[in-house]
Design an enzyme around this catalytic site. Structure first.
Site, PDB file in Angstrom:
ATOM      1  N   GLY A 243       0.846  -1.202   0.000  1.00 38.30           N
ATOM      2  CA  GLY A 243       0.000   0.000   0.000  1.00 38.30           C
ATOM      3  C   GLY A 243       0.869   1.236   0.000  1.00 38.30           C
ATOM      4  O   GLY A 243       1.988   1.219  -0.536  1.00 38.30           O
ATOM      5  N   SER A 244       0.385   2.285   0.611  1.00 36.45           N
ATOM      6  CA  SER A 244       1.105   3.563   0.545  1.00 36.45           C
ATOM      7  C   SER A 244       2.305   3.585   1.491  1.00 36.45           C
ATOM      8  O   SER A 244       2.325   2.862   2.495  1.00 36.45           O
ATOM      9  CB  SER A 244       0.163   4.713   0.888  1.00 36.45           C
ATOM     10  N   THR A 245       3.263   4.427   1.178  1.00 41.28           N
ATOM     11  CA  THR A 245       4.450   4.560   2.032  1.00 41.28           C
ATOM     12  C   THR A 245       4.053   5.084   3.411  1.00 41.28           C
ATOM     13  O   THR A 245       4.587   4.640   4.429  1.00 41.28           O
ATOM     14  CB  THR A 245       5.484   5.472   1.346  1.00 41.28           C
ATOM     15  N   GLY A 248       2.730   2.259   5.317  1.00 41.32           N
ATOM     16  CA  GLY A 248       3.868   1.361   5.587  1.00 41.32           C
ATOM     17  C   GLY A 248       4.651   1.813   6.818  1.00 41.32           C
ATOM     18  O   GLY A 248       5.072   0.995   7.645  1.00 41.32           O
ATOM     19  N   GLU A 265       5.692  -3.430   0.843  1.00 44.87           N
ATOM     20  CA  GLU A 265       5.814  -3.048  -0.564  1.00 44.87           C
ATOM     21  C   GLU A 265       4.988  -1.782  -0.696  1.00 44.87           C
ATOM     22  O   GLU A 265       3.770  -1.814  -0.548  1.00 44.87           O
ATOM     23  CB  GLU A 265       5.298  -4.187  -1.449  1.00 44.87           C
ATOM     24  N   CYS A 299       1.913   0.514  -8.445  1.00 48.66           N
ATOM     25  CA  CYS A 299       2.998   1.013  -7.585  1.00 48.66           C
ATOM     26  C   CYS A 299       4.292   1.191  -8.383  1.00 48.66           C
ATOM     27  O   CYS A 299       5.090   2.058  -8.080  1.00 48.66           O
ATOM     28  CB  CYS A 299       3.194   0.098  -6.391  1.00 48.66           C
ATOM     29  N   GLU A 402       3.908  10.590  -5.664  1.00 53.01           N
ATOM     30  CA  GLU A 402       3.176   9.534  -6.361  1.00 53.01           C
ATOM     31  C   GLU A 402       1.717   9.969  -6.520  1.00 53.01           C
ATOM     32  O   GLU A 402       1.028  10.201  -5.544  1.00 53.01           O
ATOM     33  CB  GLU A 402       3.238   8.243  -5.524  1.00 53.01           C
TER      34      GLU A 402
END
Ligand code: NAD
Length: 502
Positions: A243-245, A248, A265, A299, A402
Site C-alpha cells: 500500500g502507501s508509504t 507502511g 511493498e 505502484c 506519487e
C-alpha cells in the site's frame, strides 16, 4: 450465521455470497455490526454491503490461525500434500476466473478483459507456482569437525497478518498467500475496503479446496481499525503489507511493539530513461503502457519519463498520439483501455494534482481534467483524462509525489550521468526502465539505478518466478520467486555432537 447475498454482475454472472468474515472455514458475522459498501466506480452506485471486522473480530481470526498452526492437520501435513491443496485452489480459481474477473472489474473499475486476461492469469499462476515450492524448500547440512556437524531446518514464521491494496485485488492476495502457505504458515488476510468482494469468493474456494479450518482466514475491514488490530496483535508473528508509504511507516511502528518480522511493498515514482539510440516505437509503446495501464494505479508505474534532448520532440509527438488514441469507458466495453479510477477519493486526488501542476507552472501537453463519459449511466463515474506534462523541474510536486493515476511528466536530459543522477533523485526506489539498443549502456545503467527492479526495453514485466520489491522508501523485503520464500520462513540451526567424549 452470516448474511448471504444473491448478486448478478453487469455481465450476467449470478452467484450467492455470504458477506461475513471467513474464520475457521466458515463465514461468521462481524460482531461490530460495521459494514463496508462497495461502489461501482463507473456509475457511483452501490454494489453490495459486506461485514467489516472490528479489533475483536480480528482477534478471533488470529486465534483461529494460531490454533491451526499447531494443529496436526496442518503442522504434520506432508509438504507435498500442502502443495496439492494449493494446486487445487489454483484450479478452482481458474475454473471460476470469469466470475472472479467480473467482480474485480465491477468493484475496482478495471476493464473486464484486463481482469480476465491479466489479473486472473497472474493470481492463478502465482498460487500454482508456489504450490510447486511447498515440497522443495530444505535446510542444509554443515560439516564442522569430525565429531560435530550442524544442520538447518527451514521453518514457517507462524501466524502471518497480510494487508493488501485495491489496485490488483486477487493478484495481491495470491502474492501474499502463495509463499506464506508454501512455507507452512497460517494466515489472516485483510482485503482493502475499496475492493471487498472478490476475496469473499476466494474464501469459498479455500474451503472447497479442502484447507484445514483456520489455515487461511479472510476478513474485510477498515485499515485504521482491522488493519491496525492485525498489525499490533501479539499473536501475529509477521506482517506483510502492500500500500502507501505513509501506511507502511505506520505498520512499521505498530509492528515494533513485539518486534514482528515485516515485509513492506509501498509506493514509487519510477523513472523511465530513453536514450537517443532507442527503438522509438518500442520506447513509446512501453512508456505508454508503463504509466497508463490499470488507470495509472500501479505502484511500479513509470511516471517520470526522462528523454534525451535530441529525440524529445519526436518522442513527445508519438507519445501524445498514443495517449490520445486510447478508449476511455466502463469495465464492460471490450474496447476500453482506461476505466474509472477506483474511488471518488482517488479521482479527487488526481484532479487536485492537475491544480498543483498548473500552479507549479508545468506545461500541459494533453489531458488535465475529468473525462466526460459518452454513456449516460457513467456520468457520475470517476473518469479522468490521461495526462502528460512537460517543462517541469525536478523539485516540483508533480515530479516528486506519487499521483497513482494516469499522469506522467516528461523531462529532457543531455548525458547518461545526468539521467542516472536525476532518476535516482527520489525517496522512492521501486522500478525503473531503460530504453537503448547499446547493450553495454543498458546493463551499466541498470546496475546504477537505485531500485529493486529494472526493465530493459520494457516496462511492468512481472512474473511469479522473479523477485519483486523496492529499496529506499519503496519497501523492505522481496515478494515472488525463490526470494519470496525467504520472507515467510526462518532458519533454525541444530548443532549435533556425535563424539561421546567431547
Ligand atoms: P493505504 O496504504 O491506506 O491502504 C492499503 C491497505 O492498508 C488497505 O488494506 C488498508 O485498509 C490498509 N491500512 C490503511 N491504514 C492502515 C493502518 N493504519 N494500519 C493497518 N492497515 C492499514 O492506501 P490507500 O489509502 O488505499 O491509497 C492511498 C495511496 O496509497 C495511493 O494514492 C497510492 O499512492 C498508494 N497505494 C499504493 C499501492 C501499491 O501497490 N504500492 C496500492 C494502493 C495504494
Amino acid at each position: 450465521m452470516a448474511q448471504t447475498l444473491d448478486i448478478v454482475t453487469p455481465n450476467g454472472h449470478r452467484y450467492t455470497q455470504p458477506t461475513g468474515l471467513f474464520i475457521n472455514n466458515e463465514f461468521v458475522p462481524a460482531t461490530s455490526g460495521k459494514t463496508i459498501t462497495s461502489i461501482d466506480p463507473a456509475t457511483d452506485k452501490p454494489i453490495a454491503t459486506v461485514d467489516a471486522a472490528s479489533a475483536d473480530d480480528v482477534d478471533r481470526a488470529v486465534k483461529a490461525a494460531k490454533a491451526a498452526l499447531v494443529h496436526p492437520s496442518w503442522k504434520l501435513l506432508p509438504a507435498t500434500e500442502r502443495g496439492q491443496l494449493m494446486a487445487r485452489l489454483a484450479d478452482l480459481m481458474w475454473e471460476n476466473r470469469e466470475l472472479l474477473a467480473s467482480i474485480d472489474a465491477w468493484d475496482n473499475g478495471k476493464p473486464y478483459h484486463v481482469a480476465l486476461d491479466e489479473d486472473l492469469v497472474e493470481a492463478t499462476t502465482t498460487i500454482r507456482y508456489y504450490s510447486g515450492w511447498a515440497d522443495k524448500t530444505f535446510g542444509q547440512t554443515i560439516s564442522t569437525t569430525p565429531q560435530k556437524f550442524a544442520y538447518t531446518l527451514r521453518q514457517p514464521i507462524g501466524v502471518v497478518g497480510q494487508i493488501i491494496p485495491w489496485n490488483y485485488p486477487l493478484a495481491m492476495a495470491a502474492w501474499k498467500l502463495g509463499p506464506a502457505l508454501a512455507c507452512g504458515n497460517t494466515v489472516v488476510l485483510k482485503a482493502a475496503e475499496q475492493t471487498p468482494l472478490s476475496i469473499l469468493v476466494l474464501a469459498t474456494l479455500v474451503a472447497k479446496a479442502g484447507f484445514p479450518p483456520g489455515v487461511i482466514n479472510i476478513v474485510n475491514g477498515y485499515g485504521r481499525e482491522a488493519g491496525a488490530a492485525l498489525t499490533s496483535h501479539p499473536l501475529v508473528d509477521k506482517v506483510a503489507f502492500t500500500g502507501s508509504t505513509a501506511t507502511g511507516r505506520e505498520i512499521m511502528k505498530m509492528a515494533a511493539g513485539s518486534l514482528k518480522n515485516i515485509t513492506l511493498e509501498t509506493g514509487g515514482k519510477s523513472p523511465l530513461l530513453v536514450f537517443p539510440d532507442a527503438d522509438m516505437d518500442q520506447a513509446v509503446k512501453w512508456s505508454h503502457f508503463g504509466i497508463m495501464s490499470n488507470q495509472g494505479q500501479i505502484c511500479t508505474a513509470t511516471s517520470r519519463i526522462f528523454v534525451h534532448r535530441e529525440i524529445l520532440p519526436t518522442f513527445l509527438a508519438e507519445f501524445k498520439k498514443a495517449v490520445e488514441g486510447v478508449s476511455i469507458g466502463d469495465q464492460w466495453d471490450a474496447n476500453t483501455f482506461q476505466g474509472p479510477q477506483v474511488t471518488r477519493a482517488q479521482y479527487e486526488r488526481i484532479l487536485s494534482y492537475f491544480e498543483i501542476a498548473k500552479n507549479e507552472g508545468a506545461t500541459l501537453v494533453t489531458g488535465g481534467a475529468a473525462h466526460v463519459p459518452s454513456k449516460e449511466e457513467n456520468k457520475n463515474g470517476y473518469f479522468v483524462q490521461p495526462t502528460v506534462y512537460t517543462d517541469v523541474t525536478d523539485s516540483m510536486r508533480i515530479v516528486r509525489e506519487e499521483v497513482f493515476g494516469p499522469v506522467v511528466v516528461i523531462l529532457p536530459f543531455d548525458t547518461e550521468e545526468e539521467a542516472i543522477e536525476r532518476a535516482n533523485n527520489t525517496s522512492y526506489g521501486l522500478g525503473a526502465a531503460v530504453f537503448t539498443t547499446d547493450l553495454e549502456r543498458a546493463h551499466r545503467v541498470a546496475a546504477e539505478i537505485e531500485t529493486g527492479m529494472v526493465w530493459i526495453n520494457s516496462s511492468q514485466d512481472c512474473d511469479p518466478r522473479i523477485p519483486f520489491g523496492g529499496v529506499k522508501q519503496s519497501g523492505i523485503g522481496r515478494e515472488l520467486g525463490e526470494a519470496g520464500l525467504e520472507a515467510y520462513s526462518q532458519v533454525k540451526a541444530i548443532h549435533v555432537n556425535m563424539g561421546n567424549k567431547l
